[in-house]
Design an enzyme around this catalytic site. Structure first.
Site, PDB file in Angstrom:
ATOM      1  N   LYS A 138       3.329  -1.496  -8.528  1.00  0.00           N
ATOM      2  CA  LYS A 138       2.089  -2.258  -8.710  1.00  0.00           C
ATOM      3  C   LYS A 138       1.274  -1.613  -9.843  1.00  0.00           C
ATOM      4  CE  LYS A 138       2.363  -3.664  -3.873  1.00  0.00           C
ATOM      5  NZ  LYS A 138       3.208  -4.837  -4.030  1.00  0.00           N
ATOM      6  N   HIS A 195      -1.423  -0.885  -2.398  1.00  0.00           N
ATOM      7  CA  HIS A 195      -2.411  -1.539  -3.270  1.00  0.00           C
ATOM      8  C   HIS A 195      -3.586  -0.635  -3.604  1.00  0.00           C
ATOM      9  CE1 HIS A 195      -0.712  -5.614  -3.418  1.00  0.00           C
ATOM     10  NE2 HIS A 195      -0.228  -5.314  -2.223  1.00  0.00           N
ATOM     11  N   SER A 202      -3.231  -6.491   1.575  1.00  0.00           N
ATOM     12  CA  SER A 202      -2.850  -7.209   0.361  1.00  0.00           C
ATOM     13  C   SER A 202      -3.298  -8.663   0.339  1.00  0.00           C
ATOM     14  CB  SER A 202      -1.337  -7.129   0.174  1.00  0.00           C
ATOM     15  OG  SER A 202      -0.679  -7.611   1.322  1.00  0.00           O
TER      16      SER A 202
HETATM   17  C1  LIG Z   1       1.297  -2.749   1.767  1.00  0.00           C
HETATM   18  C2  LIG Z   1       2.607  -2.858   1.049  1.00  0.00           C
HETATM   19  N1  LIG Z   1       3.580  -1.975   1.337  1.00  0.00           N
HETATM   20  C3  LIG Z   1       4.769  -2.014   0.719  1.00  0.00           C
HETATM   21  C4  LIG Z   1       5.035  -2.968  -0.237  1.00  0.00           C
HETATM   22  C5  LIG Z   1       6.389  -2.991  -0.879  1.00  0.00           C
HETATM   23  O1  LIG Z   1       6.334  -2.404  -2.124  1.00  0.00           O
HETATM   24  P1  LIG Z   1       7.571  -2.553  -3.132  1.00  0.00           P
HETATM   25  O2  LIG Z   1       7.356  -3.831  -3.876  1.00  0.00           O
HETATM   26  O3  LIG Z   1       7.507  -1.345  -3.990  1.00  0.00           O
HETATM   27  O4  LIG Z   1       8.801  -2.609  -2.301  1.00  0.00           O
HETATM   28  C6  LIG Z   1       4.066  -3.900  -0.574  1.00  0.00           C
HETATM   29  C7  LIG Z   1       4.366  -4.920  -1.589  1.00  0.00           C
HETATM   30  O5  LIG Z   1       3.892  -5.999  -1.635  1.00  0.00           O
HETATM   31  C8  LIG Z   1       2.811  -3.846   0.081  1.00  0.00           C
HETATM   32  O6  LIG Z   1       1.856  -4.722  -0.209  1.00  0.00           O
END
Ligand SMILES: Cc1ncc(COP(=O)(O)O)c(C=O)c1O
Length: 394
Positions: A241, A210, A182
């Site tokens: 997202k 992502h 990310s």
């Molecule tokens: C790689 C990754 N996993 C999990 C999440 C968490 O997702 P959520 O916002 O649905 O809790 C994110 C959020 O930024 C992320 O970038």
């Protein structure tokens, strides 16, 4: 109110402020979209993970209203007691079909999906091989599992092989990687990692937060991108997202999904996604299934932005996806850059230590299908002006 028991917190907060690490949180007075309203001003938004512009899409908002009409709002209970509605079941079936996975289970968020999945698969005496740049929710899921965590160098398959070869003392083993990272917008070499997992008989999990709705045919994710159906045991994703709503998903082998319904602690001990969220997610899957128009626009926007930024002399790091970091080095410069962009009407966040390594501070630009060509041109022009003013480009 402060008293002797909590005075230490003021000291901690002051430390964050003096180190420049305190989070100043902006408040939006508008829906999440290409343009947002902050402090009464309209700003061009490059901060959101709203890749496909679904967060305020009329079909999604209508689906949420219909969800409330038919099912009310609150789930009333945890999923295993009385919180599973036919909407939840429908969403899981649609997601499994969409992703061409054996089965799917949903959670309240991507974060809780990781907290559920990792401790359900490994525990004390087991080994986790984890990319050094994996997301915080993976790190926390690993800690909760009480398995031993062995980190390997970022996206480095040779280093993964090295750490696997070093360890013979284990009960079970699991490799975990983000799909798209990310902060850099680079993609894990999942095809090669899957080969290593198969060679050594190690379970493989990817967090495609992502990549969902972004990579693969019609946004079917990283497993589809590499044609690895059936070769990755478990895929975690988020509905917050590209899908534009909120929630987490785990797709993969039916036996793992069945196990998560029995042992995934956030499934068993925390209430379900709400009815409007779930109904909106069903509509998001339908929109993705009907056309690639939004995904095509997302990629066209991202490629245009990246190409033009590079042509101006900006360093966009290792970006291969709609996440485009504008590398600036020092955190103070990144903060100043973000502040100037904000003053000029562009909302794009500075990211520095500890989220990224010292000396690797950046502006992280999140491209979206919500932007039109005029928006991209405004952003490029503003980056160019601020970049020249601050001596980043000449
Ligand atoms: C790689 C990754 N996993 C999990 C999440 C968490 O997702 P959520 O916002 O649905 O809790 C994110 C959020 O930024 C992320 O970038």
């Amino acid at each position: 109110m402060q008293d002797g028991r909590t005075a230490w917190l003021q000291q901690e907060i002051d430390n964050l402020k003096s180190a420049g690490l305190y989070n100043h949180i902006r408040t939006l007075d508008s829906p999440m979209d290409a343009w947002v309203t902050i402090d009464g001003r309209r700003l061009l938004n490059f901060c959101a993970n709203n890749y496909l512009g679904l967060a305020n899409h009329p079909r999604i908002t209508q689906a949420a209203r219909d969800g409330i009409e038919n099912y009310g709002v609150g789930p009333g209970a945890v999923r295993s007691i009385a919180g599973t509605t036919s909407l939840h079941v429908q969403l899981e079936q649609r997601l499994a079909e969409f992703k061409n996975a054996e089965a799917c289970i949903t959670f309240q968020s991507g974060f809780t999906a990781n907290l559920a999945t990792i401790p359900a698969l490994v525990g004390p005496g087991d080994l986790i091989f984890s990319d050094e740049l994996n997301h915080a929710s993976i790190i926390d899921g690993c800690r909760l599992s009480r398995a031993e965590v062995v980190r390997y160098a970022h996206n480095d398959v040779a280093d993964l092989r090295r750490v696997i070869a070093e360890r013979t003392d284990y009960k079970r083993r699991l490799i975990i990687t983000d799909g798209v990272f990310s902060m850099d917008g680079d993609i894990a070499p999942l095809d090669k990692i899957a080969g290593v997992a198969e060679e050594h008989g190690i379970m493989l999990m990817v967090d495609d937060a992502h990549g969902e709705g972004v990579l693969g045919r019609g946004g079917r994710g990283i497993v589809d991108h590499f044609g690895l159906h059936g070769r990755v045991d478990v895929e975690v994703g988020t509905l917050s997202k590209a899908f534009g709503v909120v929630g987490g998903l785990v797709a993969g082998k039916a036996i793992i999904i069945e196990w998560l319904r029995q042992r995934g602690r956030p499934f068993l001990f925390s209430s379900a996604m709400t009815a409007p969220d779930t109904a909106a997610c069903i509509e998001a899957v339908a929109i993705l299934g009907e056309s690639t128009e939004l995904i095509d626009r997302l990629w066209a926007n991202a490629e245009l932005f990246r190409k033009e930024m590079q042509a101006m002399g900006f360093n966009t790091g290792f970006s291969q996806t709609p996440i485009v970091p504008v590398m600036l080095g020092e955190a103070s410069l990144a903060q100043q850059f973000s502040r100037r962009l904000f003053e000029e009407g562009v909302f794009a966040m500075a990211i520095g230590f500890p989220t990224v390594a010292r000396g690797k501070a950046r502006i992280r630009v999140m491209n979206s299908a919500a932007h039109n060509l005029a928006d991209i041109e405004i952003a490029l022009e503003t980056f160019s002006r601020v970049g020249r003013e601050l001596g980043v480009i000449s």
